[in-house]
Design a protein around this motif. Structure first.
Motif, PDB file in Angstrom:
ATOM      1  N   TRP A  10       0.799  -1.230   0.000  1.00 17.48           N
ATOM      2  CA  TRP A  10       0.000   0.000   0.000  1.00 17.48           C
ATOM      3  C   TRP A  10       0.828   1.275   0.000  1.00 17.48           C
ATOM      4  CZ3 TRP A  10      -4.337  -0.899  -1.930  1.00 17.48           C
ATOM      5  CH2 TRP A  10      -5.020  -2.102  -1.692  1.00 17.48           C
ATOM      6  N   ARG A  11       1.938   1.226   0.690  1.00 22.20           N
ATOM      7  CA  ARG A  11       2.776   2.453   0.738  1.00 22.20           C
ATOM      8  C   ARG A  11       3.206   2.849  -0.682  1.00 22.20           C
ATOM      9  NH1 ARG A  11       3.328   5.288   4.934  1.00 22.20           N
ATOM     10  NH2 ARG A  11       2.304   4.260   6.686  1.00 22.20           N
ATOM     11  N   ARG A  71      -6.215   1.922   6.649  1.00 18.07           N
ATOM     12  CA  ARG A  71      -5.353   2.437   7.695  1.00 18.07           C
ATOM     13  C   ARG A  71      -4.144   3.151   7.093  1.00 18.07           C
ATOM     14  NH1 ARG A  71      -5.001  -2.001  11.794  1.00 18.07           N
ATOM     15  NH2 ARG A  71      -3.704  -2.878  10.152  1.00 18.07           N
ATOM     16  N   THR A  72      -3.528   2.485   6.120  1.00 15.82           N
ATOM     17  CA  THR A  72      -2.358   3.096   5.479  1.00 15.82           C
ATOM     18  C   THR A  72      -2.744   4.385   4.746  1.00 15.82           C
ATOM     19  OG1 THR A  72      -1.540   0.850   5.134  1.00 15.82           O
ATOM     20  CG2 THR A  72      -0.375   2.628   3.983  1.00 15.82           C
ATOM     21  N   GLU A  91      -5.944  -2.919   6.180  1.00 21.46           N
ATOM     22  CA  GLU A  91      -4.594  -2.364   6.028  1.00 21.46           C
ATOM     23  C   GLU A  91      -4.591  -1.219   5.026  1.00 21.46           C
ATOM     24  OE1 GLU A  91      -1.951  -5.586   5.117  1.00 21.46           O
ATOM     25  OE2 GLU A  91      -2.390  -6.586   7.042  1.00 21.46           O
ATOM     26  N   GLU A 112      -3.144   7.078   7.245  1.00 20.37           N
ATOM     27  CA  GLU A 112      -1.837   7.504   7.725  1.00 20.37           C
ATOM     28  C   GLU A 112      -1.119   8.390   6.717  1.00 20.37           C
ATOM     29  OE1 GLU A 112      -0.912   3.294  10.019  1.00 20.37           O
ATOM     30  OE2 GLU A 112       0.577   4.133   8.625  1.00 20.37           O
TER      31      GLU A 112
END
Lengths: 335, 335, 335, 335, 335, 335
Positions: free
Chosen positions: B120-121, B152-153, B149, B156
């Motif tokens: 995801w990043r 959430r990512t 995930e 963030e």
């Protein structure tokens, strides 16, 4: 009755089903155009129907000729030559999505034809009526001049002249159209116009209270008759409920009395050509000697029936139209 | 604006015409799925639209990729591998006969994909918004974890998170769905939900007096915003008049004011994907800086327009949607 | 329950899409006919359904047999021989344009079959019910006599006899039909008749105030029961709003009480076979022991559902019909 | 490898099935054109494939863009503007009846585009190879000049220049073509030419004893290399056995050695685009570092495979082409 | 040249694609029949082509008329009345599976027409040639008598009489056919016969060593000319390699010299109507004054070309046929 | 004769026309599978044909049942349950491009069925012959065990056991297949195997000099009979000339004499199911008491005829097959 119409017949290409242009792997192909559609229905109704145009010699031009001949239209006055047949692409709308037209008719054999190519005296020999629509002069080149020569010659030779205003904003602007059509209508006996166009082209401004306020168009019809010295003016009154549903009526004024037809409200298979069928129906009915009211009803029924037929061309008989205009009009299966 | 969506794109097979499954000798094939449909429309509206999924290497997987690429969706983050593409069979209803779906998506490359396969990043680098729907976590395996995930990512990394609840009773039960979606919505800025699902999943019970009592959903929208700390909640208000006719409106609440959109009532070509187009329209409109009311109208128009387009995927432009949302909305032929 | 029906199954040919006959380059082909359609649905509903007819040995005759077998109809009593299969051409109407039927069934293997070819005692062995419609005696030759022998034998052997009046003006006139049907109905337990036909054939004249005045048909049902000594009379109440939209309800009278069903109003894919599905639904429901009201509702739902299925033959399950008759009847996508 | 091609992509319309133009009620629609077809296959083979052209903004222009994007062609250098997309009508031949093409491409957005619209320095940034065919300069207007500027700039910037002679007698005469192509070939590294055109355009006269006397073209290849200072000349050797069957081979000469490929003899689904696939295959194979013989075989296999794929565009993978070029080439079902 | 042909035009229905009868959900519909096919091609070649028949007034009868009119056939002598149009079902073969015909033409309007309905003196006014085939007298009723009256009157009025034997074993046996055709041929100038039929009908027994031993038919042609006092006899020499491939040649004898044409070997799209096109080609060529050899080549090319056109009717021009007969005959794409 | 076959019937989806997978907007749908295809033809030939399998209850499972029932296959032993029907996607090849299959049958109701679900004693009651192919044990799960139980029980109950090796490399490897098939063949009376598979599975290595060296397979047939104690071994000898053309012959050895059949060389409509029709033809012919040579010819003709029929399923009659096997085999139109 022998009728002559003059205009362009195009190859029409529509994505199959309800597909949008960008989804299409297949196009349905028919041949049509305003005046050709009128000639097509006139032939079916029994008129000796002559269509005048110019088409290339190649097979697509031939296919357009074949389509007209299939119902008995006289195509012997279609000039063959030039390079391309006009095309228009039609994306059929659905529900609230409108149908869309991409014209690709510039440079067609007809659009580039010279006024001199049409020998009106010879073409009109023995004819009773000449019908033209505003699309022909809108195509540019020498066609406005050719149209004018046609109506003038027709008038001189004693033909009834019918003119469907048929304004298309994608072809010319309302000012040019208003000027040109005024010129043509001076020679016309019959004028057909879709509501709204009396305002856009001629500055006549009816004041309807609603879509169904058909009475409000009486003064407009009177003004048209007066301004152009017509024998009869017809205003078609369409309401596009959705791409799948139309309402249709018409007001006809013969200088003496007004007739507002029944209103038809119908699921619509193909919206194109509805106005052309009105014109053909009106011409046929008047030629048959129907009075104004009956002719108006016949024409409106022809137009409404066309909405249920796919393609540009109406397929309809005198019996079917009469049954709709003057009969019970049931949609029950006939068996 | 760069958007990322995450979900499954399937091969959809529908009997041609109005045929029932057992009558079909031919199936129309398109590729679609909730989030893919949103990505598809976003790309057409001009967004830099990334779709994340997993598809087999074979030609059917490739065809799904090609479909997305055709409108410019960025497919470079679609993982290739696994054995099968999810399939769903759709029998189009007619009149009072409802459409029917047979899912055949168990064991698809996407359903069996591991949460670790999605980086995801890397995927979210440079992106502005992440959109997901409740279908993805419903597919089982590691996809609920992967979805969590992802949101959430995204959160963030400062992306706007959009979540369409999209509850499908054939995929999971309301209790599991309610729990999972609550977990996701905690990270969401925007929540879209079809009316009825607020009750089934979250126990929020509006009290409409009728199908058209849209006002009754105000408290539900307020409760959603409050419960999940949202920036904006949208409740889509569809009425299935019949398989051929739908009404559609939406209520959008931004924490300050409510906007209830125009109601559309339209013949319906293809009901699937209407909600996905609402989501795409809303995301696009907010990204363009429209205010809540305008964004809601744009989204509702995008959704209504989709109902007239066959297939899962909307084909529509900003111009068409705006004309419907903010213009006269006539269905007359454009010529 | 083992049911036997007797009649003709034809090849039906319809121009594809909404094309008119003269536009068609392709015809959709299905196989159907009044009693065959009833047998077809009865088999799907779980009855042991026997269809009795005569068909040529060639492949088109075989295709009709295959169609019936595909849903489990017992075709072992279909006599093979003769030269041609009856054909009917169906032009699907649209909006205000009615559907049109061209019959080409004269001289078919069935129409020319001899009464002696049907060994009713053997055919009816173990059967519970015999169903026939007025189309069979209308086909001429020995079929009126064969029909009479069939109902008489059925009655003698203790079968329930069901008779659908099914008057077709293109096949015989109302006087001949009235006389013949009166002869058959004397042996019938159940009579089904479309509104209007009680007047045309039997001189029973309800006085409805409008299309929706269903109550007005109570006396007619009572008179039918009385005149022919029936156990049950059903009057089907169809309103053809347009070729694309029908309303349907029915009134059933069992000698004790009347039941008027829910009214269905639905977009219509294919109008043909609606009455046959009503008959099949009624027969099935009564056979399952439903009371008059429930059976009427089941039959009406079966008929309404048929209107949404293309072809002569209904494809429908007990579950679907029950859900429509007794459930919420939503048209939402099932997913 | 990054490749750039420059040319016109047209809407191609073919009567469905084996119908002749005058029989067609439906046209199959695909998008293609010589250089576009090459770009299309190059993208599938893994090249970073850029296609440069001009297309109108309307939906038909968009559909052409979408078609290219679906396989990953970079369309960002396609200029949008102008009124019409070029069209060509293709009647597929059968047996001894040849296929026929009606071009309707005059006045297209591309044909009317100005040389200045193409910023070659920007377009060629980072590119390795430029490919053009003789169709582009044949279209008239400023396209011969634009083509010349393109090859000159490409050469200056160090790109490999590939030129497919692709002579079309319906577009220009052999004298004009010979002069123009000589001008372009002066900047070319690779020249591809169909047998016969070396004579028509450049007066080079091989003396084959039969259709299969491929050796006879050796001197012609040598002369081409010498006359234009080429790195490599390829002569494609097609034999049209019938409209349904073609034989194909090629001779490639790299200044040192000749390679004559395997001869393919195959039933042919769609003859159009076979030469374009040869070009794409050759470019790809040389780019991958294959030697002349291997590259020739890869290119010939790509061309032969195209003959079995409907439409202008090849759908083929490196694996399929390699298997044909270098494997057993069995046509058994793969299961 | 004005030609008159007399026969039946039927609705032909073929399962789409390569489907067998029992697999078909769709039938392709065309209109054709031996003499109608000849008239159809004659009109395209430029003859003033009159077709005489009888057709029902309904839309299917009309569609047959429209088909003929589309290429300019004069249909004004087609009598309208009766109930049905003849039908034939055609299952297209493939490879080693032969095509199969199911005739359903008994009881057609034409088959039941009376000899008196045809006013030959009026019909033949101004005509140059009358063409008939053996199918017309084979249909029974008064058609053998009508045929005889036609040829006798034609002869009396000085028309050239052409007769295509066209023996169909499904319509009558060889003995009856031999007798009837002998009667007709007594009035004929031109006789066309497919090889094998000279033996079956007239007991003339060529002794070919193989399918390609065309010389062996010389004595048969001589015997035909002698026995019936013909001006010219043509024997068509077809070899059905498979359903997808035919070879065709012809031998023509004019009482002085024999000409055996080129042999055509071609993939075959539609085998039906090949002989009719031979007849039309021969009539046209002789009418244009070609000598026997040239006329034979023109006719054979017309026949071979028909094999590549779907439907009963040839679509072909003088140019195409001449190019095949007298030109290089390449199947390369014309572009 | 009552026959039982056991296997999977799948939904087969093929891109329409000659389209490749990635081009397809439509898939043709049929239902088929090795043993189902054999059962389908056996029913048409007049056998009492039982097909045993497992299918989901949903409409796609039902459609497979309906397909089998349409020709009279007894489907009463098909277990209904499970979630999915096996699917296979078939891209039809053309010319030198091979057909391609994508299997999507893992996890089907049949593949997951338990050996205990099949009550062989009950199924085999009254049956004469059991036929199975190597596809069934290849599907994994308990199907190898179920297959073994089936053949063992059949043998015990005195049925003739027929086994078609039908090796599919995409389903299992040759070693596993060789072991499993050896286990089954121990119980078999009849073994059918495609040439090449005797080597891949059983290490028997014929030494043909060419594709047409059929004699070279004699020792292989002898070895098969000996190794497995067979009554009869048949080796099918197919040559895939191209995707559009196949040659077919077979060698049958009955322990006493060899018979090599006629060689068929035919354009091929659909290659799939050719081997299954061979099996059905052989079983039928032996059951009818034909001697080895006649049975081999009948089986080879059934297989060759299948190649001309689209879909998995043969549509063919005893008459058609006999005419091909024992008659003149002309492909002329039957009229």
């Amino acid at each position: 009755m022998k009728t002559v119409t003059f205009g362009e017949i195009m190859l029409r290409l529509s994505p199959e089903g309800h597909r949008r242009f960008v989804q299409a792997q297949r196009f349905d192909a028919v041949y049509g155009g305003g005046e050709a559609n009128a000639a097509f229905l006139l032939a079916q109704l029994g008129a000796d129907s002559v269509f005048v145009s110019k088409l290339p010699r190649h097979e697509l031009g031939q296919a357009a000729v074949d389509h007209l001949r299939s119902v008995g239209v006289d195509t012997s006055h279609i000039i063959r030559g030039g390079d391309r047949i006009g095309i228009y692409f039609l994306e059929q709308g659905a529900g609230l999505r409108p149908s869309e037209v991409i014209y690709d008719r510039a440079g067609s054999a007809f659009a580039l034809s010279a006024a001199e190519e049409y020998d009106w005296r010879r073409i009109f020999a023995g004819a009773d009526l000449f019908h033209i629509s505003g699309i022909t002069p809108a195509l540019g080149g020498e066609l406005e001049r050719a149209s004018l020569e046609a109506v003038r010659t027709a008038k001189e030779m004693g033909l009834t002249v019918s003119c469907d205003v048929n304004y298309r904003a994608k072809l010319w602007d309302s000012e040019r159209a208003g000027r040109a059509m005024s010129g043509l209508l001076r020679y016309a006996d019959i004028c057909i116009i879709g509501r709204g166009q009396e305002r856009e082209l001629f500055g006549i401004t009816p004041k309807p209270q609603s879509d169904s306020d058909y009475e409000a168009y009486r003064p407009a019809a009177e003004e048209l008759v007066k301004r152009f010295g017509l024998r009869l003016a017809a205003i078609t009154l369409r309401t596009t409920v959705s791409s799948d549903r139309n309402r249709f009526a018409a007001l006809v004024y013969d200088g003496h009395e007004h007739h507002i037809t029944k209103e038809y409200d119908t699921e619509t298979v193909d919206r194109i050509g509805g106005g052309d069928s009105f014109a053909a129906g009106l011409i046929y009915a008047l030629g048959e000697g129907m009075d104004t009211a009956a002719a108006a009803e016949f024409a409106a029924a022809a137009s409404a029936l066309k909405l249920t037929v796919s393609g540009d061309s109406a397929y309809a008989s005198v019996g079917e139209i009469s049954s709709l205009a003057f009969g019970s009009g049931s949609s029950r299966v006939q068996r």
